[in-house]
Design a protein around this motif. Structure first.
Motif, PDB file in Angstrom:
ATOM      1  N   PRO A 139       0.725  -1.119  -0.069  1.00 47.27           N
ATOM      2  CA  PRO A 139      -0.033  -0.044   0.095  1.00 47.27           C
ATOM      3  C   PRO A 139       0.816   1.033   0.088  1.00 47.27           C
ATOM      4  CG  PRO A 139      -0.928  -1.514   1.502  1.00 47.27           C
ATOM      5  CD  PRO A 139       0.384  -2.133   1.014  1.00 47.27           C
ATOM      6  N   ALA A 140       2.026   1.387   0.722  1.00 49.48           N
ATOM      7  CA  ALA A 140       2.616   2.601   0.904  1.00 49.48           C
ATOM      8  C   ALA A 140       3.455   2.561  -0.461  1.00 49.48           C
ATOM      9  CB  ALA A 140       3.666   2.417   1.722  1.00 49.48           C
ATOM     10  N   LEU A 141       3.866   1.607  -1.290  1.00 48.39           N
ATOM     11  CA  LEU A 141       4.346   1.712  -2.549  1.00 48.39           C
ATOM     12  C   LEU A 141       3.422   2.335  -3.577  1.00 48.39           C
ATOM     13  CD1 LEU A 141       6.842   1.236  -4.452  1.00 48.39           C
ATOM     14  CD2 LEU A 141       5.854  -1.005  -4.922  1.00 48.39           C
ATOM     15  N   LEU A 142       2.139   1.733  -3.295  1.00 41.68           N
ATOM     16  CA  LEU A 142       1.008   2.226  -4.330  1.00 41.68           C
ATOM     17  C   LEU A 142       0.980   3.773  -4.236  1.00 41.68           C
ATOM     18  CD1 LEU A 142      -1.161  -0.527  -4.233  1.00 41.68           C
ATOM     19  CD2 LEU A 142       0.028  -0.017  -6.201  1.00 41.68           C
ATOM     20  N   VAL A 143       0.887   4.195  -2.745  1.00 37.56           N
ATOM     21  CA  VAL A 143       0.799   5.678  -2.451  1.00 37.56           C
ATOM     22  C   VAL A 143       1.951   6.516  -3.351  1.00 37.56           C
ATOM     23  CG1 VAL A 143       0.749   7.428  -0.590  1.00 37.56           C
ATOM     24  CG2 VAL A 143      -0.740   5.336  -0.579  1.00 37.56           C
ATOM     25  N   MET A 144       3.020   6.070  -2.955  1.00 40.25           N
ATOM     26  CA  MET A 144       4.268   6.621  -3.609  1.00 40.25           C
ATOM     27  C   MET A 144       4.023   6.771  -5.105  1.00 40.25           C
ATOM     28  SD  MET A 144       7.274   5.028  -1.330  1.00 40.25           S
ATOM     29  CE  MET A 144       8.272   6.108  -0.472  1.00 40.25           C
ATOM     30  N   ILE A 145       3.561   5.649  -5.772  1.00 45.44           N
ATOM     31  CA  ILE A 145       3.459   5.688  -7.215  1.00 45.44           C
ATOM     32  C   ILE A 145       2.274   6.904  -7.539  1.00 45.44           C
ATOM     33  CG2 ILE A 145       2.529   4.371  -9.162  1.00 45.44           C
ATOM     34  CD1 ILE A 145       4.131   2.060  -7.697  1.00 45.44           C
ATOM     35  N   MET A 146       1.159   6.814  -6.623  1.00 41.20           N
ATOM     36  CA  MET A 146       0.119   7.856  -7.020  1.00 41.20           C
ATOM     37  C   MET A 146       0.777   9.320  -6.903  1.00 41.20           C
ATOM     38  SD  MET A 146      -3.076   8.727  -4.545  1.00 41.20           S
ATOM     39  CE  MET A 146      -2.049   9.449  -3.311  1.00 41.20           C
ATOM     40  N   ILE A 147       1.684   9.641  -5.860  1.00 38.72           N
ATOM     41  CA  ILE A 147       2.165  10.771  -5.451  1.00 38.72           C
ATOM     42  C   ILE A 147       3.298  11.200  -6.717  1.00 38.72           C
ATOM     43  CG2 ILE A 147       4.041  12.061  -4.211  1.00 38.72           C
ATOM     44  CD1 ILE A 147       2.701  10.665  -1.588  1.00 38.72           C
ATOM     45  N   PHE A 148       3.937  10.228  -7.404  1.00 38.08           N
ATOM     46  CA  PHE A 148       4.568  10.410  -8.330  1.00 38.08           C
ATOM     47  C   PHE A 148       4.102  10.706  -9.588  1.00 38.08           C
ATOM     48  CE2 PHE A 148       7.313   8.953 -11.762  1.00 38.08           C
ATOM     49  CZ  PHE A 148       8.696   9.668 -11.707  1.00 38.08           C
ATOM     50  N   ARG A 149       2.954   9.962  -9.686  1.00 37.16           N
ATOM     51  CA  ARG A 149       2.242  10.395 -11.009  1.00 37.16           C
ATOM     52  C   ARG A 149       1.563  11.930 -10.992  1.00 37.16           C
ATOM     53  NH1 ARG A 149      -1.447   6.279 -13.471  1.00 37.16           N
ATOM     54  NH2 ARG A 149      -1.266   7.891 -15.194  1.00 37.16           N
ATOM     55  N   PHE A 150       0.907  12.083  -9.925  1.00 38.13           N
ATOM     56  CA  PHE A 150       0.404  13.589  -9.506  1.00 38.13           C
ATOM     57  C   PHE A 150       1.588  14.652  -9.941  1.00 38.13           C
ATOM     58  CE2 PHE A 150      -3.174  12.017  -6.828  1.00 38.13           C
ATOM     59  CZ  PHE A 150      -4.088  12.057  -7.715  1.00 38.13           C
ATOM     60  N   SER A 151       2.761  14.379  -9.397  1.00 42.20           N
ATOM     61  CA  SER A 151       3.955  15.281  -9.813  1.00 42.20           C
ATOM     62  C   SER A 151       4.377  15.399 -11.098  1.00 42.20           C
ATOM     63  CB  SER A 151       4.982  14.844  -8.642  1.00 42.20           C
ATOM     64  OG  SER A 151       4.792  15.166  -7.234  1.00 42.20           O
ATOM     65  N   SER A 152       3.920  14.182 -11.934  1.00 36.14           N
ATOM     66  CA  SER A 152       4.394  14.334 -13.044  1.00 36.14           C
ATOM     67  C   SER A 152       3.615  15.100 -13.887  1.00 36.14           C
ATOM     68  CB  SER A 152       4.531  12.773 -13.710  1.00 36.14           C
ATOM     69  OG  SER A 152       5.562  12.171 -12.978  1.00 36.14           O
ATOM     70  N   GLN A 153       2.433  15.260 -13.694  1.00 35.88           N
ATOM     71  CA  GLN A 153       1.528  16.427 -14.459  1.00 35.88           C
ATOM     72  C   GLN A 153       2.277  17.721 -14.869  1.00 35.88           C
ATOM     73  OE1 GLN A 153      -1.912  16.437 -11.810  1.00 35.88           O
ATOM     74  NE2 GLN A 153      -2.943  15.070 -13.258  1.00 35.88           N
ATOM     75  N   ASN A 154       1.914  18.158 -15.890  1.00 37.36           N
ATOM     76  CA  ASN A 154       2.434  19.558 -16.115  1.00 37.36           C
ATOM     77  C   ASN A 154       1.601  20.515 -15.374  1.00 37.36           C
ATOM     78  OD1 ASN A 154       0.191  20.098 -18.030  1.00 37.36           O
ATOM     79  ND2 ASN A 154       1.159  18.938 -19.463  1.00 37.36           N
ATOM     80  N   ALA A 155       1.739  21.838 -15.478  1.00 33.83           N
ATOM     81  CA  ALA A 155       1.180  22.762 -14.783  1.00 33.83           C
ATOM     82  C   ALA A 155      -0.055  23.003 -15.192  1.00 33.83           C
ATOM     83  CB  ALA A 155       2.039  23.929 -14.851  1.00 33.83           C
TER      84      ALA A 155
END
Length: 181
Positions: free
Chosen positions: A27-43
């Protein structure tokens, strides 16, 4: 001398325990992936998404309390709220990371380390991830790292960690009070 099947059972139970430990962190790894994906969005994409969420939230509040706002007032409330919704999103996703990380850390390592050390290590991991996430954002078009977001993320993580500890304490008390048959 132990029988071969006993050795096999011992090996399987050790392997099973090791797999359970790894899966506990999923679950922690999945949350980290989710955070990473949100941060990958352009502005632009990030702004559109947060504006949509803010608008939906404000509309829900308006409808729930049967408020009658003019279109200008609605636009004003959405505009005023977007910053706070974005920061609440930072706080919330890291609270989720904190709770999803502290539970398996305590379960897997409480026999070897003091709880306070595990809390500090977990919080440190979350804070380092928050800093690296902000750095990662600098590679997304139109985004830039913000120290304020690292602080908000770290506070969210600590809140999640503390909620995880509270959950464990309540569960332990309920388990102790349960009558044994």
């Amino acid at each position: 001398m132990p029988h071969i099947s006993d050795k096999r059972k011992l090996l399987q139970s050790g392997t099973s325990r090791h797999i359970k430990k790894i899966l506990a962190f999923l679950p922690a790894l999945l949350v980290m992936i989710m955070i990473f994906r949100f941060s990958s969005q352009n502005a632009d994409d990030s702004s559109v998404e947060s504006l949509r969420i803010t608008r939906d939230l404000i509309l829900s509040i308006r409808d729930q309390f049967r408020l009658s706002w003019t279109p200008e007032e609605l636009a004003f409330y959405i505009d005023r709220s977007e910053f706070y919704v974005r920061k609440l999103a930072h706080f919330s996703e890291y609270a989720l990371l904190g709770i999803s990380l502290i539970l398996p850390v305590i379960a897997c390592y409480s026999d070897r380390f003091r709880r306070r050390a595990l809390v500090l290590i977990t919080w440190g991991i979350c804070a380092v991830y928050a800093a690296s996430d902000e750095f990662h954002q600098s590679f997304s078009p139109g985004r830039s790292p913000q120290l304020r977001d690292v602080v908000i993320d770290s506070c969210g993580a600590l809140t999640g960690i503390l909620l995880g500890l509270l959950f464990l304490r309540i569960r332990a008390r309920l388990h102790r009070k349960r009558p044994r048959h």
